[in-house]
Design a protein around this motif. Structure first.
Motif, short mmCIF file in Angstrom:
data_model
loop_
_atom_site.label_atom_id
_atom_site.label_comp_id
_atom_site.label_asym_id
_atom_site.label_seq_id
_atom_site.Cartn_x
_atom_site.Cartn_y
_atom_site.Cartn_z
N UNK A 183 0.84 -1.28 0.03
CA UNK A 183 0.11 -0.07 -0.02
C UNK A 183 0.77 1.22 -0.02
N UNK A 184 2.19 1.33 0.12
CA UNK A 184 3.04 2.46 -0.05
C UNK A 184 3.01 3.11 -1.23
N UNK A 185 3.11 4.22 -1.28
CA UNK A 185 3.39 5.03 -2.47
C UNK A 185 4.73 5.04 -2.72
N UNK A 186 5.19 4.40 -3.61
CA UNK A 186 6.69 4.10 -3.89
C UNK A 186 7.28 5.43 -4.58
N UNK A 187 6.40 6.10 -5.58
CA UNK A 187 6.88 7.18 -6.19
C UNK A 187 7.16 8.30 -5.04
N UNK A 188 6.29 8.46 -4.14
CA UNK A 188 6.47 9.55 -3.14
C UNK A 188 7.69 9.20 -2.18
N UNK A 189 7.93 7.74 -1.94
CA UNK A 189 9.15 7.52 -1.18
C UNK A 189 10.44 7.73 -2.11
N UNK A 190 10.33 7.33 -3.03
CA UNK A 190 11.51 7.37 -3.78
C UNK A 190 11.88 9.01 -4.15
N UNK A 191 10.81 9.78 -4.11
CA UNK A 191 11.14 11.32 -4.09
C UNK A 191 10.59 12.37 -3.01
N UNK A 192 11.54 11.85 -1.92
CA UNK A 192 11.10 12.77 -0.89
C UNK A 192 11.32 13.93 -0.91
N UNK A 193 10.42 14.88 -0.35
CA UNK A 193 10.84 16.42 -0.60
C UNK A 193 11.14 16.95 1.00
N UNK A 194 11.56 16.12 1.79
CA UNK A 194 12.17 16.65 3.00
C UNK A 194 11.39 16.95 4.04
N UNK A 195 10.17 17.32 3.86
CA UNK A 195 9.34 17.83 4.78
C UNK A 195 10.11 18.90 5.69
N UNK A 196 10.38 19.76 5.06
CA UNK A 196 11.23 20.95 5.67
C UNK A 196 10.31 21.55 6.90
N UNK A 197 11.22 21.84 7.81
CA UNK A 197 10.39 22.68 9.10
C UNK A 197 10.33 23.98 8.71
N UNK A 198 9.98 24.32 7.49
CA UNK A 198 9.72 25.91 7.39
C UNK A 198 8.37 26.28 7.31
N UNK A 199 7.20 25.46 7.36
CA UNK A 199 6.04 25.82 7.37
C UNK A 199 5.30 24.98 8.34
N UNK A 200 4.07 25.73 8.82
CA UNK A 200 3.26 24.83 9.80
C UNK A 200 2.97 23.49 9.65
N UNK A 201 2.98 22.73 10.86
CA UNK A 201 2.60 21.27 10.54
C UNK A 201 1.45 21.12 11.02
N UNK A 202 0.09 21.21 10.11
CA UNK A 202 -1.09 20.64 10.67
C UNK A 202 -1.36 19.75 9.87
N UNK A 203 -2.10 18.69 10.28
CA UNK A 203 -2.65 17.53 9.41
C UNK A 203 -4.04 17.39 9.80
N UNK A 204 -4.90 17.80 8.93
CA UNK A 204 -6.29 17.57 9.24
C UNK A 204 -6.81 16.05 9.35
N UNK A 205 -7.39 15.67 10.48
CA UNK A 205 -7.39 14.23 10.87
C UNK A 205 -8.27 13.57 9.89
N UNK A 206 -9.46 14.16 9.52
CA UNK A 206 -10.31 13.90 8.66
C UNK A 206 -9.73 13.43 7.31
N UNK A 207 -9.10 14.51 7.01
CA UNK A 207 -8.48 14.52 5.54
C UNK A 207 -7.67 13.50 5.21
N UNK A 208 -6.58 13.41 6.44
CA UNK A 208 -5.66 12.37 6.03
C UNK A 208 -6.38 10.87 6.29
#
Length: 446
Positions: A414-439
């Motif tokens: 079930x893993x998205x291998x394209x996303x795994x193979x092209x990580x964008x780093x999740x840089x700590x330069x923007x707020x981290x809010x993860x809408x639970x319902x959306x996710x």
């Protein structure tokens, strides 16, 4: 008609700091804190030492302030969202299985290093005057401590195990009631987003918190403190590094068929934040974000990551107690046998929830020592250097909390291998809010 010249103003100091990469800010805080701590100690500047201690203490207090609502709402939402997960029971079992596998490997590495290096021999440490912790950390204490006697007390006294228990029960009840409990689930999701947003503001203060925490340790203890604990300190850092960079890489390569380098590219922001904050729960929003950015479906990550943040502790609950137990036994000239080493492995796998994602692993250490019948006064020996050890332990904890859902998702296909193979780093330069319902509805994409 002549036009007014364009206003040219140089960026403010604050703007320049914001544009500086977060890891640079962390390193700067680390170096500056060590320098100020050394200055406060050598020049005997009491006000500077007090200031550093206050800054560090406030940062930790702010992290702990978010723990009760964050743990409760994150687990409630994650359990309730299992209704959106196909084969939820199988995923939960496999997650727990991989938690146990990696914990056993980690404790094996810790025991191996301890037996090879004998960290407690020749330390010449005096244990006279040391007192045992108020809580003995026995199995009875651990088991009875899971069940709260008062709901309010569980939150006001930050009894994380009790909060986890209440959250699991609440989430299960929401699953059982279905649409009738939808308002409660909506409220929990809203509070979770609110807490994550507020916690992000605290996370942005990590460079300042690092400055205070490191500065306080150097000012109070200096470098000489590390001499009698040198072997133990090196063992813990080497053991954690072996698990973090060696074991996890091998598991990703051979158990999941993934490139480990991409894991470190994507997960590094969470690992570095864990190193300086010393809190798995405090790092939870970033941990969850990088896990989803590495291709783990959002509905599964919303369960596995919060659950791992309170139970998955390869650093604090496997490597550290195994090495610390050998250290304490050697300081007190007590011989350990095969049975004792098997008990350490058992405690590490079963009792890891005792650490509960907070800074420090004293509860887990007392649980291990009491199980082996070792003097609990030995805990006092390790308190002074615990912050230094806890940084690497927590980084290893968080890395394991990301690795496990990646392995499970990869083996489930079930893993998205394209996303795994092209990580964008999740840089700590923007707020981290993860809408639970959306996710919970769809896998996150990079």
């Amino acid at each position: 008609m002549p036009t007014a010249p364009e206003a040219t103003s140089s960026p403010s100091v604050l703007a320049r700091i914001r544009k500086t990469p977060f890891w640079v800010q962390i390193v700067a805080g680390l170096v500056l804190g060590a320098g100020l701590g050394y200055l406060a100690r050598t020049a005997e500047i009491s006000w500077l030492a007090t200031t550093l201690e206050t800054v560090g203490r406030i940062f930790v207090q702010l992290l702990k302030l978010a723990v009760p609502p964050l743990v409760f709402t994150a687990i409630v939402v994650s359990v309730a969202n299992l209704r959106n997960v196909t084969n939820a029971a199988r995923l939960a079992v496999r997650t727990l299985l991989w938690f146990a596998i990696t914990s056993l490997i980690a404790v094996g590495i810790g025991l191996g290093l301890g037996l090879l290096t004998n960290p407690g021999e020749g330390t010449d440490l005096t244990t006279e005057g040391l007192k045992a912790p108020k809580s003995s950390g026995s199995w009875i204490d651990f088991l009875t401590g899971i069940f709260p006697t008062n709901v309010v007390t569980a939150f006001t006294e930050v009894e994380v195990l009790q909060i986890v228990f209440l959250a699991i029960v609440t989430g299960a009840a929401i699953l059982k009631l279905g649409s009738k409990a939808e308002p409660v689930l909506k409220l929990s999701e809203s509070v979770l987003e609110l807490v994550q947003t507020a916690l992000w503001w605290v996370i942005r203060l990590s460079p300042l918190g690092t400055l205070g925490l490191i500065g306080k340790s150097v000012a109070k203890y200096g470098w000489d403190l590390l001499e009698p604990f040198a072997t133990l300190t090196v063992d813990i850092y080497v053991g954690c590094a072996l698990v973090l960079f060696g074991v996890y890489s091998l598991l990703l390569r051979f158990a999941a068929g993934l490139n480990p380098l991409n894991f470190f590219k994507g997960a590094w922001p969470a690992i570095q934040l864990a190193f300086v904050s010393r809190s798995s729960v405090g790092t939870l929003p970033v941990t969850r974000r990088v896990t989803e950015r590495l291709g783990v479906p959002g509905e599964y990550a919303s369960f596995a990551v919060p659950f791992g943040a309170t139970t998955k502790m390869d650093g604090c609950a496997a490597i550290y107690p195994s090495l610390a137990a050998i250290f304490v036994a050697q300081v007190y000239n007590i011989d350990l046998g095969v049975k004792d080493y098997l008990l350490i492995a058992f405690v590490s796998v079963i009792g890891s929830a005792a650490t509960a994602g907070l800074t420090g692993a004293i509860v887990m250490l007392t649980l291990t020592l009491s199980t082996l019948g070792l003097p609990l006064e030995g805990v006092g020996l390790l308190l002074a250097i615990d912050p230094i050890l806890d940084m690497m332990r927590t980084a290893t904890n968080v890395a394991g909390q990301v690795v496990t859902p990646i392995i499970v998702a990869a083996r489930e296909g079930t893993i998205d291998r394209e996303a795994y193979n092209n990580p964008q780093g999740a840089l700590l330069d923007e707020p981290v809010t993860i809408p639970a319902q959306a996710s919970a509805k769809a896998p996150a994409t990079a």
